[in-house]
Design a protein around this motif. Structure first.
Motif, PDB file in Angstrom:
ATOM      1  N   ALA A 121       0.833  -1.210   0.000  1.00 40.28           N
ATOM      2  CA  ALA A 121       0.000   0.000   0.000  1.00 40.28           C
ATOM      3  C   ALA A 121       0.870   1.263   0.000  1.00 40.28           C
ATOM      4  O   ALA A 121       0.599   2.225  -0.736  1.00 40.28           O
ATOM      5  N   PHE A 122       1.918   1.257   0.812  1.00 35.30           N
ATOM      6  CA  PHE A 122       2.846   2.384   0.875  1.00 35.30           C
ATOM      7  C   PHE A 122       3.504   2.596  -0.501  1.00 35.30           C
ATOM      8  O   PHE A 122       3.652   3.717  -0.988  1.00 35.30           O
ATOM      9  N   LEU A 123       3.871   1.482  -1.127  1.00 38.39           N
ATOM     10  CA  LEU A 123       4.501   1.548  -2.444  1.00 38.39           C
ATOM     11  C   LEU A 123       3.550   2.150  -3.481  1.00 38.39           C
ATOM     12  O   LEU A 123       3.970   2.940  -4.343  1.00 38.39           O
ATOM     13  N   MET A 124       2.274   1.817  -3.407  1.00 39.19           N
ATOM     14  CA  MET A 124       1.285   2.360  -4.351  1.00 39.19           C
ATOM     15  C   MET A 124       1.074   3.857  -4.133  1.00 39.19           C
ATOM     16  O   MET A 124       0.828   4.597  -5.098  1.00 39.19           O
ATOM     17  N   VAL A 125       1.188   4.321  -2.885  1.00 44.16           N
ATOM     18  CA  VAL A 125       1.084   5.765  -2.629  1.00 44.16           C
ATOM     19  C   VAL A 125       2.235   6.491  -3.307  1.00 44.16           C
ATOM     20  O   VAL A 125       2.057   7.520  -3.979  1.00 44.16           O
ATOM     21  N   GLY A 126       3.453   5.965  -3.154  1.00 42.39           N
ATOM     22  CA  GLY A 126       4.598   6.555  -3.828  1.00 42.39           C
ATOM     23  C   GLY A 126       4.451   6.515  -5.327  1.00 42.39           C
ATOM     24  O   GLY A 126       4.839   7.450  -6.040  1.00 42.39           O
ATOM     25  N   ARG A 127       3.867   5.427  -5.818  1.00 43.86           N
ATOM     26  CA  ARG A 127       3.619   5.282  -7.267  1.00 43.86           C
ATOM     27  C   ARG A 127       2.667   6.363  -7.761  1.00 43.86           C
ATOM     28  O   ARG A 127       2.842   6.913  -8.853  1.00 43.86           O
ATOM     29  N   PHE A 128       1.651   6.665  -6.960  1.00 47.75           N
ATOM     30  CA  PHE A 128       0.690   7.705  -7.336  1.00 47.75           C
ATOM     31  C   PHE A 128       1.375   9.075  -7.427  1.00 47.75           C
ATOM     32  O   PHE A 128       1.205   9.807  -8.402  1.00 47.75           O
ATOM     33  N   VAL A 129       2.154   9.413  -6.412  1.00 46.24           N
ATOM     34  CA  VAL A 129       2.825  10.721  -6.392  1.00 46.24           C
ATOM     35  C   VAL A 129       3.790  10.834  -7.567  1.00 46.24           C
ATOM     36  O   VAL A 129       3.821  11.851  -8.281  1.00 46.24           O
ATOM     37  N   ALA A 130       4.591   9.791  -7.805  1.00 48.75           N
ATOM     38  CA  ALA A 130       5.531   9.811  -8.931  1.00 48.75           C
ATOM     39  C   ALA A 130       4.788   9.917 -10.257  1.00 48.75           C
ATOM     40  O   ALA A 130       5.233  10.612 -11.183  1.00 48.75           O
ATOM     41  N   GLY A 131       3.626   9.251 -10.360  1.00 46.90           N
ATOM     42  CA  GLY A 131       2.843   9.300 -11.590  1.00 46.90           C
ATOM     43  C   GLY A 131       2.353  10.689 -11.915  1.00 46.90           C
ATOM     44  O   GLY A 131       2.335  11.114 -13.077  1.00 46.90           O
ATOM     45  N   VAL A 132       1.943  11.444 -10.889  1.00 47.85           N
ATOM     46  CA  VAL A 132       1.506  12.828 -11.107  1.00 47.85           C
ATOM     47  C   VAL A 132       2.668  13.664 -11.665  1.00 47.85           C
ATOM     48  O   VAL A 132       2.496  14.438 -12.617  1.00 47.85           O
ATOM     49  N   GLY A 133       3.856  13.472 -11.097  1.00 48.99           N
ATOM     50  CA  GLY A 133       5.026  14.194 -11.595  1.00 48.99           C
ATOM     51  C   GLY A 133       5.349  13.841 -13.033  1.00 48.99           C
ATOM     52  O   GLY A 133       5.688  14.709 -13.847  1.00 48.99           O
ATOM     53  N   VAL A 134       5.245  12.553 -13.363  1.00 51.70           N
ATOM     54  CA  VAL A 134       5.491  12.107 -14.737  1.00 51.70           C
ATOM     55  C   VAL A 134       4.485  12.742 -15.696  1.00 51.70           C
ATOM     56  O   VAL A 134       4.840  13.162 -16.809  1.00 51.70           O
ATOM     57  N   GLY A 135       3.219  12.827 -15.289  1.00 56.03           N
ATOM     58  CA  GLY A 135       2.197  13.438 -16.142  1.00 56.03           C
ATOM     59  C   GLY A 135       2.510  14.883 -16.475  1.00 56.03           C
ATOM     60  O   GLY A 135       2.367  15.326 -17.618  1.00 56.03           O
ATOM     61  N   TYR A 136       2.944  15.637 -15.476  1.00 53.46           N
ATOM     62  CA  TYR A 136       3.360  17.020 -15.702  1.00 53.46           C
ATOM     63  C   TYR A 136       4.520  17.086 -16.699  1.00 53.46           C
ATOM     64  O   TYR A 136       4.514  17.875 -17.648  1.00 53.46           O
ATOM     65  N   ALA A 137       5.533  16.251 -16.471  1.00 51.20           N
ATOM     66  CA  ALA A 137       6.733  16.280 -17.317  1.00 51.20           C
ATOM     67  C   ALA A 137       6.413  15.897 -18.756  1.00 51.20           C
ATOM     68  O   ALA A 137       6.916  16.511 -19.704  1.00 51.20           O
ATOM     69  N   LEU A 138       5.572  14.878 -18.931  1.00 47.50           N
ATOM     70  CA  LEU A 138       5.245  14.400 -20.273  1.00 47.50           C
ATOM     71  C   LEU A 138       4.539  15.457 -21.114  1.00 47.50           C
ATOM     72  O   LEU A 138       4.735  15.531 -22.325  1.00 47.50           O
ATOM     73  N   MET A 139       3.711  16.263 -20.490  1.00 47.47           N
ATOM     74  CA  MET A 139       2.973  17.278 -21.230  1.00 47.47           C
ATOM     75  C   MET A 139       3.839  18.481 -21.555  1.00 47.47           C
ATOM     76  O   MET A 139       3.874  18.966 -22.695  1.00 47.47           O
ATOM     77  N   VAL A 140       4.586  18.965 -20.576  1.00 51.29           N
ATOM     78  CA  VAL A 140       5.201  20.284 -20.737  1.00 51.29           C
ATOM     79  C   VAL A 140       6.500  20.251 -21.547  1.00 51.29           C
ATOM     80  O   VAL A 140       6.801  21.198 -22.272  1.00 51.29           O
TER      81      VAL A 140
END
Length: 529
Positions: A121-140
């Motif tokens: 569960a802890f790992l999935m929380v980190g995965r979520f936060v990292a995913g948001v950062g990746v989404g920002y980077a991929l677009m901009v």
């Protein structure tokens, strides 16, 4: 602008406007800006590459099932939707430059959370936060790079994000191999936690970058935009022409040249007007642009690249390689081939054009996936090891990533970042990234279940069929955009399957204009003599 009139050079007259154009040198400042912006793409690449190996040790250490493996591996793509959806509005609000800072800070936090995770569960929380950062980077990153690039090298520069994604994947594979000898409970934590380092370099690199000139114009900051364009254009004349084009699209009169001018919210590119123009009442040109922009992102992922990159150890295991160390070594070879061929594509995009490379790429992917599917099917149905089929499987995995990297990989980001009009670019590109990430998530989170249901060979037969559909889509609907300014794109789109006739009309008008200018220049020359 050249006038086309004769110049007396003491020997004979000539018409400068119609002399063969000299190929401009690469703009070093634009290259530096693009390199720094593309550091954002390393975040996604590293996470994809490192997870393919880390999951071997996570599964063993945390005792998780294959379904949980699929969710963990594929969830980053889905979580990145949050970042990509927010990035369009964020980049219109605070600028492309500081949106990259947001991406790096979020991913840094996510990498640390994953590295220190104590349970699934802890790992999935980190995965979520990292995913948001990746989404920002991929677009901009692709949007910023397209907006600082001169037309002569836009394909070269806007392929940088894909180059850095591949570099990140290779770094992830190398990290897997480097930390694989550590105790199981430490190896995967080091693999994931080290991902925080690239985000630090991105955050520092932003300090040396200028803001996007197009965003500055949309804010009414013409003086700053002019300075950036002067540095990132091949000539001062091109800089002035680019500024005029952007001002026209932004609704700023040509004769307004103050350093700062007032702009309305509509001109800023934010608000409901953008969504209305994209989805509620789009013109035929915008509808065509949206279809191709979303379509190329969909097919990039639907043809199965993430199954190769994320699950390559599983594929090599199915092909007969049982040692974890050897499987990870094979994945390093995959990363090396991907990076090598993306570099080749980077230097050929502006020479051969988007369509030729894209169609050649997809054709090669179809052939290599078909042979891979056949080889894996033979291995699956053989009671003993089939060495030639094992060798063919490994060779076709490498061939597939090579063909993908020389066309489909970089051109997706180049094409989608250059076809949307300025007023719609940030939102349009964020929608393309959303389509990319949704498809990636679906493919990543269903691959293990898919090959258990229809065999691993059957799964790749399915991806081969999707690639055939992609080839037809690209061939019929996507016009060539090489050499066109970002502000000319709308004239290329709107006739869908009849875009070739539109292109011929555009070229005929250009030729007629050149002929008229040549005739006028000759008349002026006769009068002068």
């Amino acid at each position: 602008m050249t006038t086309g009139k004769l110049e007396n050079n003491g020997v004979s007259g000539h018409i400068p406007a119609f002399d063969p154009p000299k190929k401009p040198l690469r703009n070093k400042y634009a290259i530096a800006c693009s390199l720094l912006a593309s550091l954002a793409s390393i975040l996604l690449g590293y996470d994809i590459g490192v997870m393919s190996g880390a999951i071997i040790y996570i599964k063993d250490n945390l005792k998780i099932s294959d379904v949980q493996v699929e969710l963990l591996v594929g969830s980053l793509a889905v979580f990145s939707l949050v970042g990509s959806a927010a990035a369009g509005r964020t980049s219109d609000w605070i600028g492309r430059r500081y949106t990259m800072v947001v991406a790096s800070v979020i991913f840094f936090a996510g990498a640390l959370l994953m590295g220190f995770a104590t349970n699934y569960a802890f790992l999935m929380v980190g995965r979520f936060v990292a995913g948001v950062g990746v989404g920002y980077a991929l677009m901009v990153a692709p949007v910023y790079t397209a907006e600082v690039s001169p037309a002569s090298s836009r394909g070269f520069l806007t392929s940088f994000p894909e180059v850095f994604i591949n570099a990140g994947i290779l770094l992830g594979y190398v990290s897997n191999f480097a930390f694989s000898k550590l105790p199981t409970h430490l190896s995967w934590r080091f693999m994931l936690g080290v991902g925080a380092i690239p985000s630090v370099f991105l955050g520092l690199g932003v300090l040396a970058m200028p803001e996007s000139p197009r965003w500055l114009v949309m804010q009414g900051r013409l003086g700053e935009a002019r300075q950036v364009l002067n540095k990132t254009s091949d000539s001062l004349e091109e800089a002035q022409l680019r500024l005029s084009d952007i001002k026209e699209v932004a609704g700023i009169p040509e004769n307004v040249n103050d350093d700062v001018v007032p702009v309305t919210e509509r001109r800023r590119g934010a608000g409901e007007g953008v969504w209305r123009e994209l989805f509620v009442s789009p013109t035929m040109a915008v509808r065509h642009i949206l279809l191709t922009g979303l379509g190329i992102h969909f097919f990039q992922q639907a043809t199965g690249i993430d199954t190769i990159v994320l699950y390559s150890p599983r594929i090599f295991e199915k092909a007969g390689i049982t040692s974890d160390h050897k499987k990870l070594l094979c994945t390093v070879a995959v990363g090396f081939v991907k990076t090598l061929f993306i570099l080749i594509a980077t230097f050929t995009l502006d020479r051969f054009g988007r369509r030729k490379l894209l169609l050649s790429s997809v054709g090669g992917m179809i052939a290599s996936m078909l042979l891979l599917a056949i080889a894996l099917t033979i291995i699956d149905h053989s009671a003993h090891k089939v060495p030639w089929a094992v060798a063919l499987s490994i060779a076709m995995v490498l061939a597939y990533v090579a063909f993908f990297s020389i066309g489909m990989g970089p051109i997706t980001w180049v094409y989608s970042s250059e076809i949307f009009p300025l007023r719609l670019r940030a939102t349009g590109c964020s929608m393309g990234v959303a389509a990319n990430r949704v498809t990636s998530g679906v493919v990543s989170m269903t691959f293990l279940s898919l090959y258990k249901a229809m065999t691993i060979g059957g799964a790749f037969f399915l991806y081969t069929g999707i690639a055939v559909v992609a080839f037809i889509f690209f061939y019929t609907l996507m016009p060539e955009t090489r050499g066109k300014t970002l502000e000319e794109m709308e004239t290329l789109f709107g006739t869908f399957f009849k875009w070739r006739s539109t292109l011929r009309e555009i070229e005929a008008k250009k030729q007629k204009m050149i002929n008229n200018q040549l005739q006028m220049s000759c008349t002026d020359a006769k009068i002068a003599s």
